[in-house]
Design a protein around this motif. Structure first.
Motif, PDB file in Angstrom:
ATOM      1  N   SER A 164       1.102  -1.244   0.015  1.00  0.00           N
ATOM      2  CA  SER A 164       0.142   0.321   0.127  1.00  0.00           C
ATOM      3  C   SER A 164       0.846   1.122   0.077  1.00  0.00           C
ATOM      4  CB  SER A 164      -0.837  -0.124   1.116  1.00  0.00           C
ATOM      5  OG  SER A 164      -1.471  -1.106   1.118  1.00  0.00           O
ATOM      6  N   GLY A 165       1.853   1.232   0.444  1.00  0.00           N
ATOM      7  CA  GLY A 165       3.307   2.607   1.076  1.00  0.00           C
ATOM      8  C   GLY A 165       2.624   3.003   1.537  1.00  0.00           C
ATOM      9  N   ARG A 166       4.179   4.021   1.724  1.00  0.00           N
ATOM     10  CA  ARG A 166       3.475   5.656   2.660  1.00  0.00           C
ATOM     11  C   ARG A 166       2.288   5.959   2.623  1.00  0.00           C
ATOM     12  NH1 ARG A 166      10.117   7.849   3.058  1.00  0.00           N
ATOM     13  NH2 ARG A 166      10.535   5.684   3.981  1.00  0.00           N
ATOM     14  N   PHE A 167       1.859   6.379   3.321  1.00  0.00           N
ATOM     15  CA  PHE A 167       0.771   7.821   3.285  1.00  0.00           C
ATOM     16  C   PHE A 167       0.673   9.237   4.114  1.00  0.00           C
ATOM     17  CE2 PHE A 167      -0.620   4.143   5.955  1.00  0.00           C
ATOM     18  CZ  PHE A 167      -1.574   5.054   6.679  1.00  0.00           C
ATOM     19  N   SER A 168       0.129   9.905   4.215  1.00  0.00           N
ATOM     20  CA  SER A 168       0.069  10.829   4.806  1.00  0.00           C
ATOM     21  C   SER A 168      -1.533  10.949   5.887  1.00  0.00           C
ATOM     22  CB  SER A 168       0.436  12.178   4.405  1.00  0.00           C
ATOM     23  OG  SER A 168       1.415  12.876   3.429  1.00  0.00           O
ATOM     24  N   ILE A 169      -1.269  11.409   7.094  1.00  0.00           N
ATOM     25  CA  ILE A 169      -2.493  11.763   7.836  1.00  0.00           C
ATOM     26  C   ILE A 169      -2.234  13.149   8.505  1.00  0.00           C
ATOM     27  CG2 ILE A 169      -2.715   9.650   8.288  1.00  0.00           C
ATOM     28  CD1 ILE A 169      -1.556  11.910  11.393  1.00  0.00           C
ATOM     29  N   THR A 170      -3.482  13.748   8.598  1.00  0.00           N
ATOM     30  CA  THR A 170      -3.344  14.403   9.263  1.00  0.00           C
ATOM     31  C   THR A 170      -4.226  14.966  10.811  1.00  0.00           C
ATOM     32  OG1 THR A 170      -3.449  16.165   7.140  1.00  0.00           O
ATOM     33  CG2 THR A 170      -4.445  17.607   8.400  1.00  0.00           C
ATOM     34  N   THR A 171      -3.859  15.336  11.672  1.00  0.00           N
ATOM     35  CA  THR A 171      -4.568  15.736  12.378  1.00  0.00           C
ATOM     36  C   THR A 171      -5.856  17.075  12.710  1.00  0.00           C
ATOM     37  OG1 THR A 171      -3.609  16.491  14.077  1.00  0.00           O
ATOM     38  CG2 THR A 171      -3.170  14.624  14.287  1.00  0.00           C
ATOM     39  N   GLU A 172      -7.189  16.177  13.524  1.00  0.00           N
ATOM     40  CA  GLU A 172      -8.115  17.152  13.348  1.00  0.00           C
ATOM     41  C   GLU A 172      -7.785  17.819  15.379  1.00  0.00           C
ATOM     42  OE1 GLU A 172     -11.616  14.411  12.867  1.00  0.00           O
ATOM     43  OE2 GLU A 172     -11.691  15.526  10.432  1.00  0.00           O
ATOM     44  N   SER A 173      -9.073  18.379  15.705  1.00  0.00           N
ATOM     45  CA  SER A 173      -8.611  19.321  17.424  1.00  0.00           C
ATOM     46  C   SER A 173      -9.272  18.276  18.354  1.00  0.00           C
ATOM     47  CB  SER A 173      -9.681  20.169  17.533  1.00  0.00           C
ATOM     48  OG  SER A 173      -9.830  20.720  18.201  1.00  0.00           O
ATOM     49  N   PRO A 174      -8.427  17.600  18.926  1.00  0.00           N
ATOM     50  CA  PRO A 174      -8.227  17.476  19.629  1.00  0.00           C
ATOM     51  C   PRO A 174      -9.861  16.760  21.177  1.00  0.00           C
ATOM     52  CG  PRO A 174      -6.627  18.506  20.708  1.00  0.00           C
ATOM     53  CD  PRO A 174      -7.288  19.163  19.727  1.00  0.00           C
ATOM     54  N   SER A 175     -10.438  15.546  20.981  1.00  0.00           N
ATOM     55  CA  SER A 175     -11.801  15.147  20.995  1.00  0.00           C
ATOM     56  C   SER A 175     -11.991  14.321  22.572  1.00  0.00           C
ATOM     57  CB  SER A 175     -12.536  14.090  20.043  1.00  0.00           C
ATOM     58  OG  SER A 175     -12.428  15.182  19.019  1.00  0.00           O
ATOM     59  N   LEU A 210      -2.297  21.965  21.001  1.00  0.00           N
ATOM     60  CA  LEU A 210      -2.269  20.889  19.521  1.00  0.00           C
ATOM     61  C   LEU A 210      -2.741  22.059  18.530  1.00  0.00           C
ATOM     62  CD1 LEU A 210      -2.385  17.359  20.813  1.00  0.00           C
ATOM     63  CD2 LEU A 210       0.093  18.780  20.320  1.00  0.00           C
ATOM     64  N   SER A 211      -1.757  22.186  17.164  1.00  0.00           N
ATOM     65  CA  SER A 211      -2.940  22.800  15.666  1.00  0.00           C
ATOM     66  C   SER A 211      -2.528  21.339  15.247  1.00  0.00           C
ATOM     67  CB  SER A 211      -1.588  23.423  15.639  1.00  0.00           C
ATOM     68  OG  SER A 211      -0.526  23.263  15.575  1.00  0.00           O
ATOM     69  N   PRO A 212      -2.860  21.158  14.301  1.00  0.00           N
ATOM     70  CA  PRO A 212      -3.412  20.423  13.388  1.00  0.00           C
ATOM     71  C   PRO A 212      -1.615  20.062  12.699  1.00  0.00           C
ATOM     72  CG  PRO A 212      -5.111  21.666  12.539  1.00  0.00           C
ATOM     73  CD  PRO A 212      -4.364  21.879  14.177  1.00  0.00           C
ATOM     74  N   ILE A 213      -1.936  18.346  12.778  1.00  0.00           N
ATOM     75  CA  ILE A 213      -0.259  17.879  12.229  1.00  0.00           C
ATOM     76  C   ILE A 213      -0.431  17.175  11.473  1.00  0.00           C
ATOM     77  CG2 ILE A 213       1.385  16.591  13.276  1.00  0.00           C
ATOM     78  CD1 ILE A 213       1.035  17.388  16.322  1.00  0.00           C
ATOM     79  N   THR A 214      -0.022  17.801   9.807  1.00  0.00           N
ATOM     80  CA  THR A 214       0.345  16.608   9.418  1.00  0.00           C
ATOM     81  C   THR A 214       2.206  16.163   9.225  1.00  0.00           C
ATOM     82  OG1 THR A 214      -0.951  17.909   7.891  1.00  0.00           O
ATOM     83  CG2 THR A 214       0.127  16.534   6.263  1.00  0.00           C
ATOM     84  N   ALA A 215       1.661  15.163   8.690  1.00  0.00           N
ATOM     85  CA  ALA A 215       2.898  13.200   9.324  1.00  0.00           C
ATOM     86  C   ALA A 215       2.391  12.713   7.935  1.00  0.00           C
ATOM     87  CB  ALA A 215       2.913  12.604  10.315  1.00  0.00           C
TER      88      ALA A 215
END
Length: 172
Positions: free
Chosen positions: A69-80, A148-153
């Motif tokens: 499937s390979g690498r992919f990126s994620i982006t977080t949202e606001s803590p819940s 914690l602002s949105p994080i993309t990794a």
């Protein structure tokens, strides 16, 4: 051998992991919640845990599927705050959805493992805190919303493990 509880998780890059843990520990000095989630790397479950009686075969197949499937990126949202946990939701994009659906399909086709009810509402997240009382959990959530602002990794490593066998880490 009998059935073993298994999981497949995406691991955050170490620098992102440390950034989130540092913010959470700093905020926790004010609130004082249990730090049980910091005993292992922060991770994103790629599907709900499942039971399988052929652990090594399933581990190999899941790892191969994830590598393909390979690498992919994620982006977080606001803590819940959800069911006694503070988590950092992850936006579900098309790639993450395909990985999740593909894992379900693989496990059903090769091992007869049916999708659980929890998998139908799949919402990936990073668990931050669990086990605190409601008042302190709400206070922590408010602090983390500001800190914690949105994080993309980019996800470069995954782990496939089980309750009996040791986790095995794989590079994507």
């Amino acid at each position: 051998m009998g059935k073993e509880l298994m999981w497949a998780c995406a691991l955050l890059p170490e620098e992102v992991n440390q950034e989130i843990v540092t913010v959470c520990k700093r905020a926790n000095k004010e609130i004082g919640l249990p730090e049980t989630v910091f005993r292992f790397p922060l991770h994103i479950s790629l599907k709900k845990s499942w039971e399988c009686d052929r652990f090594l075969d399933a581990q190999r197949d899941v790892a191969e599927y994830l590598k393909q499937s390979g690498r992919f990126s994620i982006t977080t949202e606001s803590p819940s705050l959800y069911k006694g946990m503070i988590w950092l939701p992850v936006k579900v994009d098309e790639k993450l959805k395909r990985v999740h659906v593909g894992l379900d399909a693989l496990l059903e086709a090769k091992y007869g493992i049916l999708r659980s009810e929890a998998n139908l509402w799949f919402h990936p997240h990073i668990s931050l805190f669990t086990g605190g009382d409601g008042k302190r959990m709400s206070a922590m959530q408010k602090i983390l919303e500001k800190e914690l602002s949105p994080i993309t990794a980019e996800i470069r490593r995954v782990v496939v493990g089980g309750a009996i066998h040791r986790d095995t880490f794989y590079q994507l």
